[in-house]
Design a protein around this motif. Sequence first.
Motif, mmCIF file in Angstrom:
data_model
loop_
_atom_site.group_PDB
_atom_site.id
_atom_site.type_symbol
_atom_site.label_atom_id
_atom_site.label_comp_id
_atom_site.label_asym_id
_atom_site.label_seq_id
_atom_site.Cartn_x
_atom_site.Cartn_y
_atom_site.Cartn_z
ATOM 1 N N ARG A 104 -52.838 31.971 14.232
ATOM 2 C CA ARG A 104 -51.603 32.528 15.014
ATOM 3 C C ARG A 104 -51.831 33.715 13.878
ATOM 4 O O ARG A 104 -52.200 33.763 12.616
ATOM 5 C CB ARG A 104 -50.802 32.169 14.035
ATOM 6 C CG ARG A 104 -49.218 31.844 13.887
ATOM 7 C CD ARG A 104 -48.313 31.069 13.475
ATOM 8 N NE ARG A 104 -48.693 30.455 12.573
ATOM 9 C CZ ARG A 104 -48.180 29.749 11.151
ATOM 10 N NH1 ARG A 104 -47.798 28.332 12.700
ATOM 11 N NH2 ARG A 104 -48.672 29.485 10.880
ATOM 12 N N TYR B 230 -51.345 21.245 23.759
ATOM 13 C CA TYR B 230 -51.964 21.542 22.218
ATOM 14 C C TYR B 230 -50.878 23.131 22.345
ATOM 15 O O TYR B 230 -51.107 24.139 23.607
ATOM 16 C CB TYR B 230 -53.711 22.151 22.907
ATOM 17 C CG TYR B 230 -54.292 23.363 23.720
ATOM 18 C CD1 TYR B 230 -54.380 22.102 24.977
ATOM 19 C CD2 TYR B 230 -54.323 24.682 23.285
ATOM 20 C CE1 TYR B 230 -54.147 23.563 25.522
ATOM 21 C CE2 TYR B 230 -55.209 25.196 24.137
ATOM 22 C CZ TYR B 230 -55.215 25.450 25.398
ATOM 23 O OH TYR B 230 -55.103 25.869 26.346
ATOM 24 N N SER C 144 -47.871 26.246 25.036
ATOM 25 C CA SER C 144 -48.299 24.920 24.833
ATOM 26 C C SER C 144 -49.317 24.497 26.056
ATOM 27 O O SER C 144 -48.224 24.775 27.696
ATOM 28 C CB SER C 144 -48.027 23.631 24.890
ATOM 29 O OG SER C 144 -46.693 23.512 25.226
ATOM 30 N N SER D 107 -45.597 32.978 23.334
ATOM 31 C CA SER D 107 -47.003 31.457 22.660
ATOM 32 C C SER D 107 -46.482 30.215 23.355
ATOM 33 O O SER D 107 -45.493 30.270 23.777
ATOM 34 C CB SER D 107 -46.229 31.125 21.016
ATOM 35 O OG SER D 107 -45.275 31.109 20.792
ATOM 36 N N TYR E 36 -54.380 27.152 15.455
ATOM 37 C CA TYR E 36 -53.640 25.730 16.216
ATOM 38 C C TYR E 36 -54.907 24.853 16.538
ATOM 39 O O TYR E 36 -56.372 25.296 16.138
ATOM 40 C CB TYR E 36 -53.104 26.954 17.812
ATOM 41 C CG TYR E 36 -52.377 27.230 17.092
ATOM 42 C CD1 TYR E 36 -50.552 26.138 17.671
ATOM 43 C CD2 TYR E 36 -52.047 28.367 16.778
ATOM 44 C CE1 TYR E 36 -49.460 26.902 17.771
ATOM 45 C CE2 TYR E 36 -50.144 28.996 16.422
ATOM 46 C CZ TYR E 36 -49.518 27.917 17.339
ATOM 47 O OH TYR E 36 -47.766 28.698 17.224
ATOM 48 N N THR F 2 -49.119 21.632 17.615
ATOM 49 C CA THR F 2 -48.339 21.787 16.391
ATOM 50 C C THR F 2 -49.659 22.680 15.596
ATOM 51 O O THR F 2 -50.841 22.815 15.454
ATOM 52 C CB THR F 2 -48.591 20.711 15.203
ATOM 53 O OG1 THR F 2 -47.459 19.979 15.827
ATOM 54 C CG2 THR F 2 -47.942 21.059 14.085
ATOM 55 N N ALA F 3 -49.495 23.811 15.130
ATOM 56 C CA ALA F 3 -50.391 24.804 14.347
ATOM 57 C C ALA F 3 -50.076 24.546 12.470
ATOM 58 O O ALA F 3 -49.887 23.737 12.539
ATOM 59 C CB ALA F 3 -49.820 26.129 14.181
#
Length: 236
Positions: free
Chosen positions: A172, A92, A83, A81, A188, A30-31
């Motif tokens: 971001r 992440y 993870s 984007s 992030y 999560t950012a």
Amino acid sequence: MDRRNFIKVCGAGAAALAAGVHTQLVYSGTAKDFARAKLVDADGKPLKASALSKDEAYVFGYPFAGTPAFLIALPAAAPASGSLKTESGEEYGFPGGVGADKNVVAYMAVCTHQLAHPEKGGSTEMSYSAGKSETAGRAVAITCCSHNSVFDPADGGRVLTGKATQPLPGIRLEHDAATDEIYATGMYGADFLDDYFKKFKSKLNKEFGIGKYREEAKDTVQAVPLSKYSTDIDRC
Ligand code: FES
């Protein structure tokens, strides 16, 4: 945003940091939101994504004045984007490339090993190489010459080699297609900023003025070429 969803430095990591050994960070996908800040040049003019140099990284203080981040125009589009997982299996998140060519990315310019970073008006062991560097053995890499860690800016900031075991936290970005302008909106990765401030407080006070290193980026933030931000760049 619920801070529990954001990444925290674990107790063991903080202790390790205090002892000056490897920093162990805990990641999530999560950012964290920070102010939406337009990236501008040293004269206050908005940077245009399509006009960025691909030869070197730009440095901007985000999310705080004293926390340097790299803005990089890659030679080709970055992945969308998504993870990835750290060596220890933690997930992440990372931001994708922005701009018309989807090639503009940003990462914290703070090494996840022992927090080496560009000093304003001083030296830096962290740098970006568009061409082939000796330590990386390839082009397009972020290197930390402190202990020869290499990060991949074209793949979520993951570690390619070296002492670091965890990726660079991504910044971001947003791109305004109508104006070609770029905004930073969040971060992030691991929240090691308090530990970073504690470790470098005295030095940051000298670089930015007493307490100013903690000023959060607001409407605009200057992004300047690394060669203008730091006077002594270590290449390895
Ligand atoms: S601080 Fe050790 S590799 Fe960067």
